[in-house]
Design a protein around this motif. Structure first.
Motif, PDB file in Angstrom:
ATOM      1  N   ASP A  38      -0.895 -16.074  41.671  1.00 44.56           N
ATOM      2  CA  ASP A  38      -0.942 -15.675  40.269  1.00 44.56           C
ATOM      3  C   ASP A  38      -1.872 -16.604  39.520  1.00 44.56           C
ATOM      4  N   GLU A  39      -1.745 -16.656  38.204  1.00 43.06           N
ATOM      5  CA  GLU A  39      -2.656 -17.459  37.392  1.00 43.06           C
ATOM      6  C   GLU A  39      -2.312 -18.939  37.403  1.00 43.06           C
ATOM      7  N   VAL A  40      -1.131 -19.295  37.892  1.00 39.38           N
ATOM      8  CA  VAL A  40      -0.730 -20.702  37.981  1.00 39.38           C
ATOM      9  C   VAL A  40      -1.066 -21.182  39.389  1.00 39.38           C
ATOM     10  N   TRP A  41      -2.204 -21.838  39.526  1.00 40.35           N
ATOM     11  CA  TRP A  41      -2.662 -22.188  40.868  1.00 40.35           C
ATOM     12  C   TRP A  41      -1.973 -23.428  41.405  1.00 40.35           C
ATOM     13  N   GLN A  45      -3.234 -21.745  46.859  1.00 44.80           N
ATOM     14  CA  GLN A  45      -4.330 -20.974  46.300  1.00 44.80           C
ATOM     15  C   GLN A  45      -5.632 -21.765  46.300  1.00 44.80           C
ATOM     16  N   ASP A  91     -11.469 -11.457  40.141  1.00 42.71           N
ATOM     17  CA  ASP A  91     -10.581 -11.756  39.008  1.00 42.71           C
ATOM     18  C   ASP A  91      -9.392 -12.623  39.426  1.00 42.71           C
ATOM     19  N   ASP A  92      -9.086 -12.618  40.725  1.00 41.42           N
ATOM     20  CA  ASP A  92      -7.982 -13.433  41.254  1.00 41.42           C
ATOM     21  C   ASP A  92      -8.484 -14.749  41.841  1.00 41.42           C
ATOM     22  N   ARG A 293       0.657 -21.037  31.886  1.00 42.61           N
ATOM     23  CA  ARG A 293      -0.658 -20.750  31.338  1.00 42.61           C
ATOM     24  C   ARG A 293      -1.655 -20.629  32.488  1.00 42.61           C
ATOM     25  N   PRO A 294      -2.681 -19.792  32.340  1.00 37.57           N
ATOM     26  CA  PRO A 294      -3.678 -19.657  33.416  1.00 37.57           C
ATOM     27  C   PRO A 294      -4.281 -21.005  33.787  1.00 37.57           C
ATOM     28  N   ALA A 295      -4.574 -21.156  35.074  1.00 36.68           N
ATOM     29  CA  ALA A 295      -5.076 -22.442  35.577  1.00 36.68           C
ATOM     30  C   ALA A 295      -6.315 -22.910  34.825  1.00 36.68           C
TER      31      ALA A 295
END
Length: 410
Positions: A38-41, A45, A91-92, A293-295
């Motif tokens: 997900d957006e929290v790396w 990831q 996007d990922d 929050r996004p990385a």
């Protein structure tokens, strides 16, 4: 196709589609992760994305932890179902056509469905075959992945990032984890650990490879504007997963109360997996829980903080960790205040101020009162980069590919 457990897969393109290298140039990897993509790396990831970027012949099936909707209900969260197999793309943070993520559903507790792990393991094997991965390397981060190793016999590595044998769990769960880890340590061609404490614990009876965490130094040192959802005035921030295994809630309450009395705030950024009552108490004490929050945005919350905080529990479990936030905090170069946990307690005093959980609030207030200008500060030159760790993991994977299969598939 839907099985009895509700595990689902979607139709995928055959191996010969654009973006898939010919079979002779292809390297397949199945990752059994403790966290979703997900957006929290997290570590998985960063490493997998780096490996994909470095090797155009690599394809990855990223298996996320099963959705456990009964557990969600118990902690007051909305129940969710597992996600169908989905393509990952730019996007990922992954190249198009070479990475997929799959998340199964755990419908019942193990005591009511003891065959659930085996059934999910067979589903993972079926998903891999549909992607044209008949004999991938298996990367196990989640100890429950022992069932996949036992089912498939794939060449495997065990990447140990937490010592779950020291976590606070029911005796039956600890015994199950102990058996799963014993199988992984015995059958995996390589065991990788993220911290010196894990190297000592898991390397007592077999060789292990120490591969610590790291940071994208350039991303954390590029100045960013102050996020709009931050409170006015100075603040101390904790960035990380809020879970009772790691976060000392009582220490956070003391910090939040002390900061509020001085006109400052405690800000918590990251997935909030605490008991709802604890979240209510934090809010009442004046803490601001922002959630994940996004990385790409995380460096901004660190750069504008007066203090970077580590209010972790001090016990055998946290002693096994190599917190990614250590490297993120050091890269930003802001003042750090931490409980004496692994990684932070070993830093010199000009980098990290350590204090007991009982004295943490006083230390935060004292450092915050120094009023150091916000923004990117001086960072030590020895902060490791994810690009270094990717090269090290490439060497590990090469050794695993050259090894014998773990066992005869069941």
């Amino acid at each position: 196709m839907t099985g009895r457990t509700g595990d689902t897969t979607a139709a995928v393109a055959p191996p010969g589609t654009p973006g898939t290298p010919p079979g002779g140039d292809r390297r397949d990897l199945v990752v059994l992760s403790l966290e979703p993509w997900d957006e929290v790396w997290r570590r998985n990831q960063h490493l997998v994305a780096g490996l994909l970027a470095a090797d155009p012949g690599l394809r990855v099936l990223f298996v996320e932890p099963p959705v456990d909707h009964l557990h969600d209900l118990r902690r007051g969260a909305s129940p969710t179902l597992g996600r169908r197999l989905r393509r990952l793309g730019p996007d990922d943070g992954a190249p198009a056509g070479r990475a997929w993520a799959y998340r199964p559903t755990k419908w019942l507790p193990r005591r009511l469905d003891p065959s659930g792990d085996g059934r999910r393991a067979r589903t993972v094997a079926r998903v891999a075959r549909r992607l044209g991965m008949p004999d991938p390397v298996l990367w196990v981060n989640d100890p429950d992945g022992a069932a996949v190793l036992d089912t498939t016999g794939w060449r495997a590595l065990y990447d140990v990032t937490d010592d779950w044998l020291h976590a606070v769990r029911e005796p039956a769960e600890l015994e199950r984890t102990r058996a799963a880890e014993a199988l992984l340590v015995e059958r995996c061609a390589e065991v990788v650990v993220c911290s010196p404490a894990l190297a000592r614990a898991k390397g007592a009876d077999r060789p292990v490879t120490l591969l610590t965490n790291a940071v994208d130094v350039d991303a954390y040192r590029t100045p960013l504007p102050r996020p709009a959802d931050l409170p006015d005035g100075p603040y101390a921030v904790y960035v990380g997963t809020m879970h009772a295994d790691r976060l000392d809630v009582e220490a956070c309450l003391r910090v939040a109360t002390h900061l509020r009395s001085t006109g400052s705030r405690l800000v918590l950024v990251g997935p909030a997996l605490l008991d709802p009552l604890d979240l209510t108490r934090l809010d009442a004490a004046g803490a601001l829980v922002l959630g994940p929050r996004p990385a790409a945005l995380v460096p901004a919350y660190l750069q504008h903080a007066g203090v970077l905080l580590v209010p972790h529990v001090v016990d055998a479990f946290t002693d096994s960790l190599d917190p990614i936030k250590l490297y993120e905090y050091l890269a930003v170069g802001r003042p750090v205040v931490a409980t004496p946990v692994a990684g932070f307690r070993d830093q010199p005093a000009d980098r990290v101020t350590t204090a007991s959980p009982q004295n943490l609030a006083d230390a935060v207030v004292r450092v915050l009162a120094e009023g150091r200008p916000t923004g990117v500060g001086p960072a030590p030159a020895d902060v490791p980069r994810w690009s270094d760790r990717v090269r090290e993991m490439q060497a590990v994977l090469s050794r695993v590919r050259a090894s014998r299969p773990a066992a005869t598939p069941r």
